[in-house]
Design an enzyme around this catalytic site. Structure first.
Site, PDB file in Angstrom:
ATOM      1  N   HIS A 126      -9.406   3.561  -1.112  1.00  0.00           N
ATOM      2  CA  HIS A 126      -8.068   3.170  -1.122  1.00  0.00           C
ATOM      3  C   HIS A 126      -7.491   2.266  -2.304  1.00  0.00           C
ATOM      4  O   HIS A 126      -7.463   0.980  -2.061  1.00  0.00           O
ATOM      5  CB  HIS A 126      -7.817   2.536   0.154  1.00  0.00           C
ATOM      6  CG  HIS A 126      -6.479   1.977   0.532  1.00  0.00           C
ATOM      7  ND1 HIS A 126      -5.197   2.594   0.196  1.00  0.00           N
ATOM      8  CD2 HIS A 126      -5.982   0.858   1.611  1.00  0.00           C
ATOM      9  CE1 HIS A 126      -4.216   1.917   0.580  1.00  0.00           C
ATOM     10  NE2 HIS A 126      -4.298   1.029   1.346  1.00  0.00           N
ATOM     11  N   CYS A 167       0.927  -1.143   0.031  1.00  0.00           N
ATOM     12  CA  CYS A 167       0.023   0.181  -0.116  1.00  0.00           C
ATOM     13  C   CYS A 167       0.735   1.247   0.017  1.00  0.00           C
ATOM     14  O   CYS A 167       0.423   2.380  -0.360  1.00  0.00           O
ATOM     15  CB  CYS A 167      -0.993   0.077   1.294  1.00  0.00           C
ATOM     16  SG  CYS A 167      -2.029  -1.533   1.329  1.00  0.00           S
TER      17      CYS A 167
HETATM   18  N1  COA Z   1     -16.607   1.421   4.423  1.00  0.00           N
HETATM   19  C1  COA Z   1     -18.379   1.815   4.504  1.00  0.00           C
HETATM   20  N2  COA Z   1     -19.032   0.904   3.551  1.00  0.00           N
HETATM   21  C2  COA Z   1     -18.398  -0.001   2.847  1.00  0.00           C
HETATM   22  C3  COA Z   1     -17.025  -0.405   3.179  1.00  0.00           C
HETATM   23  C4  COA Z   1     -16.166   0.547   3.815  1.00  0.00           C
HETATM   24  N3  COA Z   1     -15.168   0.138   3.990  1.00  0.00           N
HETATM   25  N4  COA Z   1     -16.645  -1.661   2.355  1.00  0.00           N
HETATM   26  C5  COA Z   1     -17.851  -1.910   1.701  1.00  0.00           C
HETATM   27  N5  COA Z   1     -18.832  -0.928   1.915  1.00  0.00           N
HETATM   28  C6  COA Z   1     -20.277  -1.045   1.594  1.00  0.00           C
HETATM   29  C7  COA Z   1     -20.434  -1.299   0.152  1.00  0.00           C
HETATM   30  O1  COA Z   1     -20.607  -0.017  -0.611  1.00  0.00           O
HETATM   31  C8  COA Z   1     -21.750  -1.945   0.027  1.00  0.00           C
HETATM   32  O2  COA Z   1     -22.953  -1.325   0.218  1.00  0.00           O
HETATM   33  P1  COA Z   1     -24.269  -1.453  -0.658  1.00  0.00           P
HETATM   34  O3  COA Z   1     -24.514  -3.022  -0.194  1.00  0.00           O
HETATM   35  O4  COA Z   1     -25.071  -0.365  -0.144  1.00  0.00           O
HETATM   36  O5  COA Z   1     -23.699  -1.420  -1.857  1.00  0.00           O
HETATM   37  C9  COA Z   1     -21.664  -3.093   1.462  1.00  0.00           C
HETATM   38  O6  COA Z   1     -20.749  -2.342   2.221  1.00  0.00           O
HETATM   39  C10 COA Z   1     -21.040  -4.191   1.085  1.00  0.00           C
HETATM   40  O7  COA Z   1     -19.871  -4.175   0.282  1.00  0.00           O
HETATM   41  P2  COA Z   1     -18.955  -5.624   0.070  1.00  0.00           P
HETATM   42  O8  COA Z   1     -18.050  -5.092  -1.293  1.00  0.00           O
HETATM   43  O9  COA Z   1     -19.697  -6.761  -0.301  1.00  0.00           O
HETATM   44  O10 COA Z   1     -18.193  -5.552   1.216  1.00  0.00           O
HETATM   45  P3  COA Z   1     -17.490  -6.819   1.769  1.00  0.00           P
HETATM   46  O11 COA Z   1     -17.922  -7.202   3.015  1.00  0.00           O
HETATM   47  O12 COA Z   1     -16.798  -7.480   0.749  1.00  0.00           O
HETATM   48  O13 COA Z   1     -15.975  -5.971   2.223  1.00  0.00           O
HETATM   49  C11 COA Z   1     -14.578  -5.174   3.824  1.00  0.00           C
HETATM   50  C12 COA Z   1     -15.812  -5.142   3.581  1.00  0.00           C
HETATM   51  C13 COA Z   1     -14.480  -4.115   5.072  1.00  0.00           C
HETATM   52  C14 COA Z   1     -13.947  -6.546   4.597  1.00  0.00           C
HETATM   53  C15 COA Z   1     -13.453  -4.737   2.854  1.00  0.00           C
HETATM   54  O14 COA Z   1     -13.682  -3.530   2.281  1.00  0.00           O
HETATM   55  C16 COA Z   1     -11.819  -4.704   3.451  1.00  0.00           C
HETATM   56  O15 COA Z   1     -11.398  -5.749   3.292  1.00  0.00           O
HETATM   57  N6  COA Z   1     -11.409  -3.747   3.745  1.00  0.00           N
HETATM   58  C17 COA Z   1      -9.951  -3.386   3.839  1.00  0.00           C
HETATM   59  C18 COA Z   1      -9.113  -3.206   2.802  1.00  0.00           C
HETATM   60  C19 COA Z   1      -7.746  -3.409   3.000  1.00  0.00           C
HETATM   61  O16 COA Z   1      -7.096  -4.297   3.874  1.00  0.00           O
HETATM   62  N7  COA Z   1      -6.853  -2.651   2.540  1.00  0.00           N
HETATM   63  C20 COA Z   1      -5.387  -2.468   2.765  1.00  0.00           C
HETATM   64  C21 COA Z   1      -5.319  -2.011   3.943  1.00  0.00           C
HETATM   65  S1  COA Z   1      -3.366  -1.525   4.395  1.00  0.00           S
END
Ligand code: COA
Length: 387
Positions: free
Chosen positions: A336, A87
């Site tokens: 991100h 990242c």
């Molecule tokens: N904040 C707010 N809303 C979020 C979100 C977030 N971080 N991530 C997803 N959503 C929302 C989506 O818009 C979607 O909304 P909708 O149903 O109204 O369209 C809903 O939540 C489901 O989205 P989805 O893509 O199915 O989420 P997910 O459960 O597959 O993934 C996380 C959610 C948090 C697990 C994923 O975003 C993640 O792993 N984030 C961390 C990324 C990371 O590790 N980056 C590197 C860091 S160094």
């Protein structure tokens, strides 16, 4: 070493961009940056492109050449190099471009970052991201990034006075800022209750404590300060460029509630710029999870360990506070796209220092900082920019 300035910036909008390919994202951001700088493709001496995992996300490697080709620069045979540090790929791409100009090797250099993460299912993107940690000792035994940062949060909360509400306030603040940023993935304000009632991802981190999965690209153009005014009335000087590393696995760290590479890179950056934290007007920190913003504020030296939660609650880090943090919306609300984030941070600080940040403008901003983290802190890049 020559003084270096940023003379142009460009960002795509961030989000789920189904109708835009990886290469189109880069071309869009690059064209915006060149137009902003008033520079033509033939004037570019070199390009550095931050990208973490195109091989996993879109099954494409050899990104440096691909980008040069689709930017229309194959016939100029421009040196174009992919930079990878998870990242922190964007932050390191900016640093490589800075070194290239500062050393006198090249004059006009593009630093860019691009990631297209939503072409694979979210489980596959979470697994690709896990490659930024120690695959053998963390990933293979089930540790995901939310899980690793949850461990940091637990350790931090057992040692310092951080409440669950203060942690949630980081997300509330960053969504407030994102709602004022036209490129942000999430442009809606949220309440504390939204964060506290959102789905549990890895205790104590909930959905709204996490940065999302994002597509996007960003690019900046650098030039020696002595010629920068030929291109722009508002060159933004690079006052410091610092980088530090640490153990790749979290369990090998001295103390997981402090990111020692952030401490080291921050100290190096302040020494190079010859300033103290008090002189920083705004900072873009790597809030991949809300706890990461709390740690960053402290580890960069803006306050003592254990104080960042209270400062966040009191509004010190808000847009109108004494130290605005993540005016772009941060990774949390702006999004991100991992390889692009470090460059987007530079774009945000440059726009703030030029007075072009619109509804999220920090009045009178003259010095800004960026802080970009790879993995759980195994690589950190810190830059200070000023006008
Ligand atoms: N904040 C707010 N809303 C979020 C979100 C977030 N971080 N991530 C997803 N959503 C929302 C989506 O818009 C979607 O909304 P909708 O149903 O109204 O369209 C809903 O939540 C489901 O989205 P989805 O893509 O199915 O989420 P997910 O459960 O597959 O993934 C996380 C959610 C948090 C697990 C994923 O975003 C993640 O792993 N984030 C961390 C990324 C990371 O590790 N980056 C590197 C860091 S160094």
């Amino acid at each position: 070493m020559r003084d270096v300035a940023v003379i142009g910036v460009g960002c795509t909008t961030f989000g789920e961009k189904w109708d835009t390919s990886f290469r189109d994202l880069f071309v869009e951001a690059g064209a915006l940056a060149l137009e902003d700088a008033g520079v033509s493709g033939e004037q570019i001496g070199a390009m550095y492109v931050g990208n973490m995992s195109a091989g996993r996300f879109i099954e494409q490697e050899h990104i440096g050449a691909l980008i040069a080709d689709y930017a229309g620069l194959a016939s100029t045979h421009i040196p174009s190099t992919r930079v990878e540090a998870a990242c922190a790929s964007g932050g390191l791409s900016f640093r490589q471009a800075f070194i290239s100009v500062a050393s006198g090797l090249e004059d006009i250099v593009v630093a860019a970052g691009v990631e297209k993460m939503t072409d694979v299912a979210s489980g596959a993107s979470v697994d690709a991201l896990a490659g930024a940690a120690d695959r053998e000792w963390e990933g293979f035994v089930g540790a995901t990034f939310p899980g690793l940062y949850a461990m940091i949060a637990h350790e931090y909360m057992s040692r310092y006075p951080l409440t669950r509400e203060q942690l949630a306030q980081v997300a509330v603040k960053n969504h407030y800022n994102g709602a004022r940023n036209p490129i942000a993935q999430f442009q809606q304000e949220i309440s504390l209750e939204t964060v506290l009632k959102s789905t549990l991802v890895a205790d104590p981190l909930r959905l709204f404590d996490c940065s999302p999965i994002t597509d996007g690209a960003a690019a900046v153009v650098l030039a020696p300060l002595e010629v920068a005014r030929k291109f722009t009335d508002t060159p933004v000087r690079v006052l410091a460029s610092a980088q530090a590393s640490d153990t790749i696995a979290l369990h090998d760290r001295r103390d997981i509630s402090t990111l020692d590479a952030t401490v080291a890179a921050g100290k190096r950056a302040f020494a190079m710029a010859g300033i103290t934290p008090k002189e920083i007007d705004l900072v873009e920190v790597h809030d991949c999870f809300t706890i990461a913003e709390i740690c960053a504020i402290e580890d960069l030296g803006f306050c003592r360990k254990g104080e960042a939660g209270r400062l966040t609650e009191e509004g010190v880090t808000a847009l109108d506070g004494d130290l605005p943090v993540n005016t772009s919306g941060g990774l949390k609300a702006c999004g991100h796209p991992v390889g692009a984030t470090g460059i987007k941070q530079v774009c945000e600080v440059v726009m703030q220092l030029r007075g072009q940040a619109g509804k999220r403008q920090v009045d009178g901003a003259r010095i800004g900082m960026t802080h970009n983290v790879g993995g759980t802190g195994a690589t950190v890049a810190v830059h200070i920019l000023g006008v």
